[in-house]
Design a protein around this motif. Sequence first.
Motif, short mmCIF file in Angstrom:
data_model
loop_
_atom_site.label_atom_id
_atom_site.label_comp_id
_atom_site.label_asym_id
_atom_site.label_seq_id
_atom_site.Cartn_x
_atom_site.Cartn_y
_atom_site.Cartn_z
N LEU A 1 111.86 -9.05 54.64
CA LEU A 1 111.91 -9.28 53.19
C LEU A 1 110.71 -8.69 52.47
O LEU A 1 110.68 -8.65 51.24
N PHE A 2 109.71 -8.22 53.22
CA PHE A 2 108.52 -7.62 52.63
C PHE A 2 108.33 -6.22 53.20
O PHE A 2 108.12 -6.06 54.40
N PRO A 3 108.39 -5.20 52.35
CA PRO A 3 108.18 -3.84 52.84
C PRO A 3 106.71 -3.61 53.21
O PRO A 3 105.81 -4.15 52.55
N GLU A 4 106.49 -2.83 54.26
CA GLU A 4 105.14 -2.44 54.61
C GLU A 4 104.88 -1.10 53.93
O GLU A 4 105.37 -0.06 54.38
N HIS A 5 104.15 -1.15 52.84
CA HIS A 5 103.91 0.05 52.05
C HIS A 5 102.91 0.99 52.69
O HIS A 5 101.95 0.56 53.32
N SER A 6 103.17 2.26 52.47
CA SER A 6 102.19 3.30 52.76
C SER A 6 101.44 3.56 51.46
O SER A 6 101.82 3.04 50.39
N LEU A 7 100.42 4.37 51.52
CA LEU A 7 99.68 4.71 50.31
C LEU A 7 100.61 5.36 49.28
O LEU A 7 100.50 5.12 48.09
N GLU A 8 101.57 6.13 49.77
CA GLU A 8 102.49 6.83 48.87
C GLU A 8 103.55 5.91 48.28
O GLU A 8 104.00 6.11 47.16
N SER A 9 103.97 4.89 49.00
CA SER A 9 105.06 4.03 48.52
C SER A 9 104.57 2.80 47.75
O SER A 9 105.35 2.15 47.08
N ALA B 1 98.80 -5.59 57.45
CA ALA B 1 98.74 -6.67 56.46
C ALA B 1 98.48 -6.12 55.06
O ALA B 1 99.07 -6.59 54.09
N VAL B 2 97.65 -5.11 54.96
CA VAL B 2 97.35 -4.52 53.65
C VAL B 2 98.60 -3.86 53.09
O VAL B 2 98.92 -4.00 51.91
N GLY B 3 99.34 -3.15 53.93
CA GLY B 3 100.60 -2.54 53.49
C GLY B 3 101.62 -3.57 53.04
O GLY B 3 102.38 -3.34 52.10
N LEU B 4 101.62 -4.71 53.69
CA LEU B 4 102.55 -5.78 53.33
C LEU B 4 102.13 -6.47 52.03
O LEU B 4 102.98 -6.79 51.19
N LEU B 5 100.85 -6.69 51.85
CA LEU B 5 100.36 -7.36 50.64
C LEU B 5 100.38 -6.44 49.43
O LEU B 5 100.32 -6.90 48.30
N ALA B 6 100.49 -5.14 49.67
CA ALA B 6 100.44 -4.16 48.58
C ALA B 6 101.58 -4.32 47.58
O ALA B 6 101.48 -3.85 46.45
N SER B 7 102.66 -5.00 47.97
CA SER B 7 103.75 -5.25 47.02
C SER B 7 103.25 -5.99 45.79
O SER B 7 103.82 -5.87 44.71
N SER B 8 102.19 -6.77 45.96
CA SER B 8 101.57 -7.49 44.85
C SER B 8 100.14 -6.98 44.68
O SER B 8 99.22 -7.47 45.35
N PRO B 9 99.95 -6.01 43.79
CA PRO B 9 98.58 -5.53 43.57
C PRO B 9 97.63 -6.66 43.17
O PRO B 9 96.46 -6.65 43.55
N GLU B 10 98.15 -7.64 42.45
CA GLU B 10 97.31 -8.76 42.02
C GLU B 10 96.80 -9.55 43.23
O GLU B 10 95.62 -9.90 43.30
#
Length: 188
Positions: free
Chosen positions: A12-20, A42-51
């Motif tokens: 349910l949580f995407p693991e973001h790359s720097l590009e995504s 963990a950083v890629g997963l939390l990146a969905s919420s910049p806040e």
Amino acid sequence: MPAPVSPDHSPLFPEHSLESAPAASRPAMAAVAAKQGYQPAAVGLLASSPELLNGFLKMSALFESTTLDPLSREALIMTVATRNGCHLCVAMHTARLTALGADSGLIAALRGGSPLPDERLEAVRRFTLAVIESSGAVDDDTLRSFLAHGYTSRNALEVVLGIGAYTMSTLANRMTAAPADPQLARFA
């Protein structure tokens, strides 16, 4: 577009790359990758919420700048991590304690949530738990006991900051089921 979902975390949580990642998460992600030498999952997963990502990193940096010594800070972090069942945080901070040259008995006690062999660090562990369990309404005897181990009233408030920062990360890491990166495997 989010990076493909790793089987090691919640789908349910995407693991973001720097590009995504959302644009507001990218500077923090780049800074963490530069500091760590890799992009933690963990950083890629939390990146969905910049806040959340930026808020945690700022709070963590503030906590690192407190007058609590490094081992006291790590004792607090591990106390919160074990209490909240964050396996990733336990691995990360086992690595940090190892880098600080902490005694293996201290690390094992922190990982097990048991009394610490160091009386001063045990005071931090007990005080941290008391602050959490009382929602901050510690009694005077509990505070005096903490202060009797060489800590200050400023340190007591810094404990609140640490609890806030690491409650945020432990809960978010558990929600996203953030995996321990291969670099942390020996500390997991």
